[in-house]
Design a protein around this motif. Sequence first.
Motif, short mmCIF file in Angstrom:
data_model
loop_
_atom_site.label_atom_id
_atom_site.label_comp_id
_atom_site.label_asym_id
_atom_site.label_seq_id
_atom_site.Cartn_x
_atom_site.Cartn_y
_atom_site.Cartn_z
N VAL A 68 31.18 -60.29 3.41
CA VAL A 68 31.51 -58.99 3.57
C VAL A 68 31.08 -58.21 2.21
O VAL A 68 30.28 -57.17 2.31
N PHE A 69 30.78 -59.06 1.24
CA PHE A 69 30.08 -58.28 -0.22
C PHE A 69 28.72 -58.14 0.17
O PHE A 69 28.13 -56.96 -0.23
N ILE A 70 28.02 -58.88 0.95
CA ILE A 70 26.69 -58.71 1.22
C ILE A 70 26.36 -57.55 2.04
O ILE A 70 25.63 -56.54 1.61
N VAL A 71 27.27 -57.29 3.02
CA VAL A 71 27.14 -56.16 3.73
C VAL A 71 27.40 -54.79 3.37
O VAL A 71 26.66 -53.80 3.36
N ILE A 72 28.66 -54.83 2.40
CA ILE A 72 29.02 -53.51 1.68
C ILE A 72 27.79 -53.31 0.68
O ILE A 72 27.39 -52.28 0.36
N SER A 73 27.38 -54.35 -0.01
CA SER A 73 26.39 -54.33 -1.10
C SER A 73 24.93 -53.71 -0.28
O SER A 73 24.54 -52.26 -1.00
N GLY A 92 20.09 -60.83 7.96
CA GLY A 92 20.69 -61.59 7.16
C GLY A 92 22.14 -61.48 6.85
O GLY A 92 22.99 -62.40 6.92
N ALA A 93 22.38 -60.16 6.55
CA ALA A 93 23.68 -59.85 6.49
C ALA A 93 24.76 -60.01 7.70
O ALA A 93 25.73 -60.33 7.63
N ALA A 94 24.12 -59.71 8.89
CA ALA A 94 24.71 -59.96 9.96
C ALA A 94 25.14 -61.47 10.24
O ALA A 94 26.23 -61.76 10.75
N ILE A 95 24.44 -62.46 9.85
CA ILE A 95 24.49 -63.90 9.81
C ILE A 95 25.54 -64.28 8.95
O ILE A 95 26.67 -65.00 9.43
N CYS A 96 25.38 -63.44 7.70
CA CYS A 96 26.52 -63.83 6.67
C CYS A 96 27.96 -63.38 7.27
O CYS A 96 28.93 -64.09 7.03
N LEU A 97 27.86 -62.15 7.86
CA LEU A 97 29.26 -61.45 8.20
C LEU A 97 29.83 -62.45 9.32
O LEU A 97 31.22 -62.59 9.37
N VAL A 98 28.97 -62.75 10.24
CA VAL A 98 29.77 -63.62 11.42
C VAL A 98 29.97 -65.05 10.97
O VAL A 98 31.19 -65.50 10.98
#
Length: 109
Positions: A68-73, A92-98
Amino acid sequence: MALTKSMLYFLLAALLEIGGGYLVWQWLREHRPWWVGALGFVGLALYGVIPPYQPATFARTYAAYGGVFIVISLLWGLWVDQRPPDRYEWVGAAICLVGSCVIMYARRG
């Protein structure tokens, strides 16, 4: 309802942490007044109060918060700094969010 509440806690925590960190950054790197840094510290302190309201364990909550932090950043950079992420940052953000969703919300037991 519980899922919506959990997602709102993640969003609020991310905004407080990123906003607080951004204000401290502005104070130290961009030579803004001391009170900008003080507001940043308040935001960071309030951030620490939000995660305990999540229904999951400490480790699971903080691990999932990373995505979540990555996407919001990236969104903060787009909206506040006017610096759009490139496609690799979005992927990369999508992968992390999944991954965060799997960690936090996958059915167990």
